[in-house]
Design a protein around this motif. Structure first.
Motif, PDB file in Angstrom:
ATOM      1  N   GLU A 237      -5.006  -5.726   6.738  1.00  0.00           N
ATOM      2  CA  GLU A 237      -6.174  -6.373   6.124  1.00  0.00           C
ATOM      3  C   GLU A 237      -5.808  -7.039   4.798  1.00  0.00           C
ATOM      4  O   GLU A 237      -6.256  -8.153   4.518  1.00  0.00           O
ATOM      5  CB  GLU A 237      -7.287  -5.337   5.924  1.00  0.00           C
ATOM      6  CG  GLU A 237      -7.912  -4.881   7.227  1.00  0.00           C
ATOM      7  CD  GLU A 237      -8.886  -3.722   7.061  1.00  0.00           C
ATOM      8  OE1 GLU A 237      -9.033  -3.193   5.931  1.00  0.00           O
ATOM      9  OE2 GLU A 237      -9.505  -3.343   8.071  1.00  0.00           O
ATOM     10  N   MET A 238      -4.989  -6.348   4.002  1.00  0.00           N
ATOM     11  CA  MET A 238      -4.596  -6.910   2.708  1.00  0.00           C
ATOM     12  C   MET A 238      -3.848  -8.226   2.888  1.00  0.00           C
ATOM     13  O   MET A 238      -4.125  -9.214   2.203  1.00  0.00           O
ATOM     14  CB  MET A 238      -3.718  -5.909   1.956  1.00  0.00           C
ATOM     15  CG  MET A 238      -3.224  -6.425   0.622  1.00  0.00           C
ATOM     16  SD  MET A 238      -2.287  -5.217  -0.330  1.00  0.00           S
ATOM     17  CE  MET A 238      -0.825  -5.019   0.665  1.00  0.00           C
TER      18      MET A 238
ATOM     19  N   ASP B 107       0.036   4.032   1.300  1.00  0.00           N
ATOM     20  CA  ASP B 107      -0.287   4.849   2.470  1.00  0.00           C
ATOM     21  C   ASP B 107       0.737   4.582   3.575  1.00  0.00           C
ATOM     22  O   ASP B 107       0.715   3.541   4.217  1.00  0.00           O
ATOM     23  CB  ASP B 107      -1.701   4.521   2.954  1.00  0.00           C
ATOM     24  CG  ASP B 107      -2.188   5.442   4.051  1.00  0.00           C
ATOM     25  OD1 ASP B 107      -1.369   6.192   4.629  1.00  0.00           O
ATOM     26  OD2 ASP B 107      -3.394   5.409   4.345  1.00  0.00           O
TER      27      ASP B 107
ATOM     28  N   THR C 101      -2.698   5.109   9.325  1.00  0.00           N
ATOM     29  CA  THR C 101      -3.887   4.426   8.784  1.00  0.00           C
ATOM     30  C   THR C 101      -3.496   3.372   7.750  1.00  0.00           C
ATOM     31  O   THR C 101      -4.236   2.434   7.501  1.00  0.00           O
ATOM     32  CB  THR C 101      -4.889   5.424   8.160  1.00  0.00           C
ATOM     33  OG1 THR C 101      -4.237   6.138   7.118  1.00  0.00           O
ATOM     34  CG2 THR C 101      -5.431   6.394   9.196  1.00  0.00           C
ATOM     35  N   GLY C 102      -2.308   3.524   7.167  1.00  0.00           N
ATOM     36  CA  GLY C 102      -1.823   2.549   6.201  1.00  0.00           C
ATOM     37  C   GLY C 102      -1.557   1.198   6.826  1.00  0.00           C
ATOM     38  O   GLY C 102      -1.646   0.166   6.150  1.00  0.00           O
TER      39      GLY C 102
ATOM     40  N   THR D  73       0.840  -1.190   0.000  1.00  0.00           N
ATOM     41  CA  THR D  73       0.000   0.000   0.000  1.00  0.00           C
ATOM     42  C   THR D  73       0.879   1.244   0.000  1.00  0.00           C
ATOM     43  O   THR D  73       1.937   1.262   0.613  1.00  0.00           O
ATOM     44  CB  THR D  73      -0.965   0.015   1.209  1.00  0.00           C
ATOM     45  OG1 THR D  73      -1.671   1.249   1.225  1.00  0.00           O
ATOM     46  CG2 THR D  73      -0.234  -0.144   2.520  1.00  0.00           C
TER      47      THR D  73
ATOM     48  N   LYS E 181      -3.362  -0.398   9.000  1.00  0.00           N
ATOM     49  CA  LYS E 181      -4.603  -1.185   8.984  1.00  0.00           C
ATOM     50  C   LYS E 181      -4.890  -1.706   7.577  1.00  0.00           C
ATOM     51  O   LYS E 181      -5.287  -2.860   7.395  1.00  0.00           O
ATOM     52  CB  LYS E 181      -5.770  -0.331   9.495  1.00  0.00           C
ATOM     53  CG  LYS E 181      -7.048  -1.111   9.699  1.00  0.00           C
ATOM     54  CD  LYS E 181      -6.900  -2.094  10.816  1.00  0.00           C
ATOM     55  CE  LYS E 181      -8.190  -2.851  11.045  1.00  0.00           C
ATOM     56  NZ  LYS E 181      -7.981  -4.081  11.795  1.00  0.00           N
ATOM     57  N   LYS E 182      -4.646  -0.866   6.580  1.00  0.00           N
ATOM     58  CA  LYS E 182      -4.852  -1.294   5.188  1.00  0.00           C
ATOM     59  C   LYS E 182      -3.927  -2.464   4.846  1.00  0.00           C
ATOM     60  O   LYS E 182      -4.354  -3.458   4.250  1.00  0.00           O
ATOM     61  CB  LYS E 182      -4.581  -0.131   4.229  1.00  0.00           C
ATOM     62  CG  LYS E 182      -5.569   0.996   4.325  1.00  0.00           C
ATOM     63  CD  LYS E 182      -5.140   2.147   3.426  1.00  0.00           C
ATOM     64  CE  LYS E 182      -6.006   3.360   3.626  1.00  0.00           C
ATOM     65  NZ  LYS E 182      -5.529   4.525   2.850  1.00  0.00           N
TER      66      LYS E 182
END
Length: 191
Positions: A52-53, A41, A45-46, A39, A48-49
Motif C-alpha cells: 500500500e505504501m 513489520d 502482514t507487513g 516498514t 500488505k503495508k
C-alpha cells in the motif's frame, strides 16, 4: 514528454546514499529529496503495508509528472525486494515488486536507477563503524549484511537494465574520491 528527472539511489548501508542524495538535491535545480525507510513489520502482514505504501508512492510520483520538478529518492520499493530476496522478511515481495517496477518504468520522467556500491568491500567495516554514524534501535548494521545487499542490488540492476530500456540503470563505484563520483554523476545525469 518528460521535463524532469526521477532519480532513485539504492545501495546497502555504508555505500554513501546520504552523501550522494544530498549532493543531487543541492546541485540539481528544482529538486525534492525523499528519504524512505520502508516498514519495520517483517511479518506477512507487513507485505500488505509495504504494498500500500509503495502504490501510494507511485501515485504521488505520477501526480508530479511534467511539473518541472526533479525528484531524488534515497531508497524505494527496490529495498523491500532486496531485503525479501535475502530472507530478511517473512514474505516474498516479487509479485508486488514486478507490478511496481512496471508502473515505475512507465512514469513520464527521465528515469535514473542508480546503485551505489563499494569495489573494496572492506570499506563497509570502516563506514559502518565510523564515529557519528546513526545507529537505529531496530537494526544493527554489519559489513556482511551490506556486502550481501550489494550483490543483490547489482543483480537487480542487471535485471532492470535487460527488461526496461527506458530506465537509465547506472552502477557507481562509490569508494573513489567524492569529487570523481560527483563529476561522473554530472556527466551521466547531464547537469
Amino acid at each position: 514528454m518528460a521535463n524532469s528527472k526521477l532519480i532513485v539511489i539504492e545501495g546497502p548501508q555504508g555505500a554513501g546514499k546520504t552523501t550522494i542524495t544530498d549532493f543531487l538535491r543541492y546541485s540539481l535545480s528544482y529538486t525534492n529529496l525523499y528519504r524512505l525507510s520502508g516498514t519495520s513489520d517483517s511479518t506477512p502482514t507487513g507485505k500488505k503495508k509495504a504494498e500500500e505504501m509503495y502504490i501510494d508512492l507511485l501515485e504521488y510520483m505520477k501526480k508530479m509528472e511534467n511539473k518541472s520538478i526533479n525528484m531524488v529518492f534515497d531508497r524505494t520499493f527496490f529495498t523491500e525486494e532486496n531485503y525479501c530476496r535475502l530472507g530478511k522478511k517473512q514474505y516474498t515481495f516479487t509479485d508486488v515488486y514486478n507490478k511496481l517496477l512496471e508502473d515505475f518504468s512507465n512514469l513520464d520522467f527521465e528515469i535514473y536507477y542508480i546503485t551505489l556500491y563499494l569495489e573494496d568491500e572492506n570499506l563497509y567495516h570502516e563506514r559502518l563503524n565510523r564515529e557519528g554514524k546513526a545507529i537505529y534501535k531496530e537494526s544493527k548494521y554489519e559489513a556482511k549484511n551490506s556486502i550481501d545487499q550489494q550483490k543483490m542490488y547489482l543483480q537487480m540492476a542487471e535485471e532492470i537494465k535487460e527488461k526496461y530500456p527506458n530506465i537509465n540503470v547506472i552502477n557507481i563505484n562509490n569508494d573513489r574520491d567524492l569529487d570523481e563520483v560527483k563529476k561522473e554523476l554530472r556527466k551521466i545525469i547531464n547537469f
